[in-house]
Design an enzyme around this catalytic site. Structure first.
Site, PDB file in Angstrom:
ATOM      1  N   CYS A   1      19.485   7.669 -30.760  1.00 41.76           N
ATOM      2  CA  CYS A   1      20.301   7.485 -30.607  1.00 41.76           C
ATOM      3  C   CYS A   1      20.419   8.410 -32.426  1.00 41.76           C
ATOM      4  CB  CYS A   1      20.785   6.282 -30.711  1.00 41.76           C
ATOM      5  SG  CYS A   1      20.465   4.553 -31.470  1.00 41.76           S
TER       6      CYS A   1
ATOM      7  N   SER B   1      15.993  -3.481 -21.893  1.00 40.75           N
ATOM      8  CA  SER B   1      15.818  -1.701 -21.580  1.00 40.75           C
ATOM      9  C   SER B   1      15.126  -1.406 -20.882  1.00 40.75           C
ATOM     10  CB  SER B   1      16.656  -1.220 -22.321  1.00 40.75           C
ATOM     11  OG  SER B   1      17.616   0.213 -21.722  1.00 40.75           O
ATOM     12  N   ALA B   2      14.882  -1.168 -19.594  1.00 45.39           N
ATOM     13  CA  ALA B   2      14.051  -0.792 -18.785  1.00 45.39           C
ATOM     14  C   ALA B   2      13.047   0.081 -18.865  1.00 45.39           C
ATOM     15  CB  ALA B   2      14.337  -0.294 -16.385  1.00 45.39           C
TER      16      ALA B   2
ATOM     17  N   ASN C   1      12.851  -0.917 -33.874  1.00 45.11           N
ATOM     18  CA  ASN C   1      12.809  -0.087 -33.074  1.00 45.11           C
ATOM     19  C   ASN C   1      12.531   0.366 -34.193  1.00 45.11           C
ATOM     20  OD1 ASN C   1      16.166  -1.054 -33.900  1.00 45.11           O
ATOM     21  ND2 ASN C   1      15.750   1.533 -33.396  1.00 45.11           N
TER      22      ASN C   1
ATOM     23  N   GLY D   1      20.253  -0.836 -22.613  1.00 48.66           N
ATOM     24  CA  GLY D   1      19.849  -1.893 -23.992  1.00 48.66           C
ATOM     25  C   GLY D   1      21.568  -2.354 -24.514  1.00 48.66           C
TER      26      GLY D   1
ATOM     27  N   THR E   1      29.220  -1.933  -9.170  1.00 46.13           N
ATOM     28  CA  THR E   1      27.973  -1.317  -8.154  1.00 46.13           C
ATOM     29  C   THR E   1      26.560  -1.774  -8.487  1.00 46.13           C
ATOM     30  OG1 THR E   1      29.858  -0.079  -6.908  1.00 46.13           O
ATOM     31  CG2 THR E   1      27.147  -0.628  -6.097  1.00 46.13           C
TER      32      THR E   1
ATOM     33  N   GLN F   1      13.036  -3.520 -27.445  1.00 44.74           N
ATOM     34  CA  GLN F   1      12.173  -2.628 -28.218  1.00 44.74           C
ATOM     35  C   GLN F   1      10.747  -4.046 -27.846  1.00 44.74           C
ATOM     36  OE1 GLN F   1      13.117   0.522 -30.000  1.00 44.74           O
ATOM     37  NE2 GLN F   1      10.832   0.383 -28.753  1.00 44.74           N
TER      38      GLN F   1
END
Length: 377
Positions: A322, A197-198, A149, A69, A235, A177
């Site tokens: 964070c 974001s997974a 969030n 994210g 990659t 979120q």
């Protein structure tokens, strides 16, 4: 331990992990290689891209894989603003956005962009009247998240989208979120950019995606090879994107039942705390994500409550993961007009699909006990 920090991250669903495992060893090829190993990798990545696009109402070529994210948020702000500066070097950002968005906006300010904040209402939603006033002058980009969030408050994305389109501004929606709990469709509301974001919906860490609507001008954020149609070098993390697609699929299929369960647990927890802890205040009102409850406890620092709960076996948070090491009051709660003392006392409890009624009841008792003990000390 009772884990009530699902807004920070979720455990990988066992079904998701099983789908990922073959791409760590058996089918380990680089998706950019031309041999059979590479072809298996690119086929898996393409299938994941197709599935994620379908679940978001997008076209496969509009989905770009990222490392999560934070990268997606940074790319949305920096890439879109730089590429569309001709619309006006002015960016509008909701004051309660995630730090990844606010920090990227700060970088734009250092480059000479005029960055202005959209204020929050006392309930925790973006102030639409203020946004409409701000849009009377040209802006190239507006950033308003799907759901906060820290408080879980759902944002008025449909109205934000309508205002952006009426005034010729691009709309970026950080849906990190919200993904998993809310049905996301990039066309309702009309978003030009949207991030997920997974690891927020039982997928792996290190896997994210940015939706970029066809025709939206963008500059790359990460230089390198020709991956992601030349816009994002690096990659392809095949196991991670396979896991992200699987996690989003399960989240979509099980959304209603999981939301009903999680909402019931959270609401029972909230009721117990409000009834039993003097000076407990719920932060954020109106429509919210089903699993999040943010409390302030009068006279108690959030960090002290968090430490006491951790010792008692309850994992919660003082805000976004964070920023949990910061001694500063929550910027989200301050944006809502809360006092610095109340903002510094905020504690976020976030329930997940594997929590039980026993978890909610036991955690509530630990909060009640901790509040009494901390006020005695």
């Amino acid at each position: 331990m009772i884990y009530l920090d699902h807004a920070a991250t979720t455990p990988v669903d066992g079904r998701v992990l099983r789908e990922m495992l073959p791409y760590f060893a058996e089918n380990f090829g680089n998706a950019d290689s031309l041999h059979a190993y590479g072809r298996r990798g690119v086929a898996a990545a393409d299938a994941a891209r197709d599935e994620i696009a379908s679940l978001l109402g997008a076209k496969p070529q509009e989905i770009y894989f990222t490392s999560g994210g934070t990268e997606a948020d940074n790319w949305a702000l920096l890439g879109a603003a730089r590429a569309n500066a001709a619309r006006g070097k002015r960016v509008l950002v909701f004051s309660a956005e995630h730090h990844a968005v606010l920090a990227a906006a700060g970088a734009l300010r250092a480059e000479g962009f005029a960055v202005e904040e959209i204020p929050s209402t006392a309930e925790g939603a973006a102030d639409l009247n203020a946004l409409e006033e701000l849009l009377r002058r040209p802006a190239c980009l507006v950033a308003v998240m799907a759901a906060n969030n820290e408080t879980g408050v759902l944002q008025p994305t449909a109205e934000v989208s309508r205002l952006c389109r009426a005034h010729g501004a691009l709309y970026f929606c950080d849906a990190v979120q919200a993904a998993g709990s809310e049905k996301l469709d990039v066309n309702v509301p009309h978003a030009d950019l949207l991030s997920i974001s997974a690891h927020k919906f039982y997928g792996p860490k290190g896997a994210g995606a940015l939706y970029i609507r066809t025709g939206t001008r963008m500059q790359p954020l990460i230089a390198g090879g020709h991956q992601e149609r030349g816009l994002r070098g690096g990659t392809t993390n095949v196991p991670a994107v396979v896991g992200m697609a699987a996690a989003l699929r399960y989240a979509a299929a099980e959304r209603e039942q999981n939301n009903a369960k999680v909402r019931a647990l959270r609401d029972a927890f909230i009721a117990r705390i409000l009834a039993s802890v003097a000076g407990a205040q719920l932060n954020g009102r109106g429509e919210r994500l089903p699993g999040i409850a943010n409390f302030s406890f009068e006279g108690i620092a959030g960090a002290a409550m968090l430490q006491r709960l951790d010792l008692a076996g309850v994992a919660a948070s003082v805000g976004a993961a964070c920023s949990s090491g910061s001694a500063q009051p929550s910027h989200v709660l301050l944006a809502m007009g809360l006092s610095p003392e109340r903002a510094a006392g905020g504690v976020r409890f976030s329930f997940g699909k594997d929590n039980t009624e026993a978890d909610a009841a036991a955690a509530a008792e630990e909060v009640i006990r901790a509040a009494k003990d901390l006020r005695k000390s």
